[in-house]
Design an enzyme around this catalytic site. Structure first.
Site, PDB file in Angstrom:
ATOM      1  N   THR A 149      -4.998   7.806  -3.497  1.00 43.55           N
ATOM      2  CA  THR A 149      -5.285   7.549  -2.076  1.00 43.55           C
ATOM      3  C   THR A 149      -4.462   8.480  -1.190  1.00 43.55           C
ATOM      4  O   THR A 149      -4.962   9.015  -0.197  1.00 43.55           O
ATOM      5  CB  THR A 149      -5.020   6.071  -1.738  1.00 43.55           C
ATOM      6  OG1 THR A 149      -5.824   5.270  -2.605  1.00 43.55           O
ATOM      7  CG2 THR A 149      -5.389   5.743  -0.296  1.00 43.55           C
ATOM      8  N   GLU A 165       0.828  -1.205   0.000  1.00 41.22           N
ATOM      9  CA  GLU A 165       0.000   0.000   0.000  1.00 41.22           C
ATOM     10  C   GLU A 165       0.865   1.259   0.000  1.00 41.22           C
ATOM     11  O   GLU A 165       0.422   2.320  -0.432  1.00 41.22           O
ATOM     12  CB  GLU A 165      -0.949   0.016   1.206  1.00 41.22           C
ATOM     13  CG  GLU A 165      -2.029  -1.062   1.164  1.00 41.22           C
ATOM     14  CD  GLU A 165      -3.103  -0.802   0.123  1.00 41.22           C
ATOM     15  OE1 GLU A 165      -2.811  -0.144  -0.893  1.00 41.22           O
ATOM     16  OE2 GLU A 165      -4.232  -1.274   0.319  1.00 41.22           O
TER      17      GLU A 165
HETATM   18  N1  HSE Z   1      -8.805   3.391   4.706  1.00 44.49           N
HETATM   19  C1  HSE Z   1      -8.170   3.835   3.500  1.00 44.49           C
HETATM   20  C2  HSE Z   1      -8.555   5.269   3.233  1.00 44.49           C
HETATM   21  C3  HSE Z   1      -8.624   2.975   2.363  1.00 44.49           C
HETATM   22  O1  HSE Z   1      -9.730   5.571   3.343  1.00 44.49           O
HETATM   23  O2  HSE Z   1      -7.680   6.081   2.927  1.00 44.49           O
HETATM   24  C4  HSE Z   1      -8.017   3.356   1.049  1.00 44.49           C
HETATM   25  O3  HSE Z   1      -8.508   2.479   0.063  1.00 44.49           O
END
Ligand code: HSE
Length: 316
Positions: free
Chosen positions: A189, A133
């Protein structure tokens, strides 16, 4: 000796509104497939190839690729220097908020562990998959990788140590996903995390705890209505919804058409709607597509259901 291992890992939706970085749900039928083949030489080279037509944009340099980052870290930690040929088929749309990078990361961690018979447990596999990630989100977060790897509904615990609680969702839980054609910043993200507040009002925290616990109660009582009641989020969603044109319309239209709740999937821009049984799936899909269309966006909609998680489909 195992020569190759192929793993399929499903899409996932993270947060489910009230559980930022804590809740994840594995989603069928979208999935990535990763095949790792042990090379002839021991030079520590990782070659990444994309198979099929989807996901043309994935980086092939291992240090920039989700799967590559996971494999480099695992190889380093376990002192493995075999060359690796990695074949990735992307079934999860990239940059959509449906855990595309997490699916490749989870599949890679499982395949590598099987190939070299590492005998490590699921928590360790998720920890390694979480490294992937970083390549896409800039930070580790485990909600997508845990949900993709374990399937079902997952609660992430990080303190005092990384741990996961998996709950099998009720059979009548159905999700409609709407994926808008929206140009997002690269490292979407990371960007969607950078806009989040550093401090939040206690009132909103209490509300989110109330909703998150309602959602988990719904899982145990096998009540989709309670799950849907617990989706509301007063912390993240008000900020991130500004990044998604048509968010209000899509949410309102989904509910008018029979969905019990709707929210952003992970960091977006996809939106998910919660349904009890697939009875209303067609009108809800149409309603969500209309919501995006009203702001000039085309979107793909599909009906999903909880996944059982990643699985090895072949070894040679
Ligand atoms: N929990 C993470 C966010 C998930 O909301 O940034 C990203 O897919």
């Amino acid at each position: 000796m195992i020569h190759s291992c192929t793993v399929v890992a499903p899409a996932s939706t993270a947060n489910l509104g009230s559980g930022f970085d804590v809740f994840g749900l594995g989603l069928d039928p979208l999935a990535d497939k990763v095949k790792i083949v042990r090379g002839q030489w021991k030079r520590g080279r990782i070659t990444i190839r994309l198979v099929g037509t989807k996901g043309r944009a994935i980086p092939s340099k291992p240090e920039l690729n989700t799967a590559g980052v996971v494999l480099q870290k695992m190889a380093r930690d376990f002192g493995i220097d075999d060359d690796l040929d990695v074949f990735i088929s992307k079934g999860v749309p990239m940059g959509s908020g449906l855990g595309s990078s997490a699916a490749s990361a989870a599949a890679s961690a499982i395949a590598f562990a099987r190939l070299f018979e590492l005998g490590i447990g699921k928590t360790e596999l998720i920890r390694y998959a979480g490294e992937g990630e970083i390549a896409s989100a800039g930070t580790r977060h485990y909600d997508n990788v845990a949900a993709s790897l374990l399937g079902g509904f997952v609660i992430v615990r990080e303190i005092p140590q990384l741990d996961f609680i998996r709950i099998t969702p009720p059979d009548d839980l159905v999700l409609v996903v709407a994926i808008p054609q929206l140009k997002m910043p690269s490292r979407k993200t990371e960007y969607a995390r950078s806009v989040l507040p550093k401090k939040v009002a206690l009132k909103n925290v209490s509300q989110n705890i109330s909703n998150a616990t309602t959602l988990v109660t719904g899982l145990f009582r096998r009540s989709v209505d309670l799950i849907a009641m617990g989706i509301e989020d007063g912390i993240i969603e008000p900020v991130r919804s500004r990044l998604i044109p048509g968010y209000d319309r899509v949410k309102a239209r989904a509910i008018e058409a029979g969905a019990l709740a709707a929210t952003i999937s992970g960091a977006g821009p996809s939106m998910i709607a919660i349904l009890r049984t697939a009875e209303r799936e067609k009108p809800v899909r149409g309603a969500m597509a209309l919501g995006f269309k009203e702001v000039g966006l085309s979107c793909q909609t599909l009906t999903c259901w909880p996944s059982r998680g990643a699985r090895i489909i072949a070894t040679t």
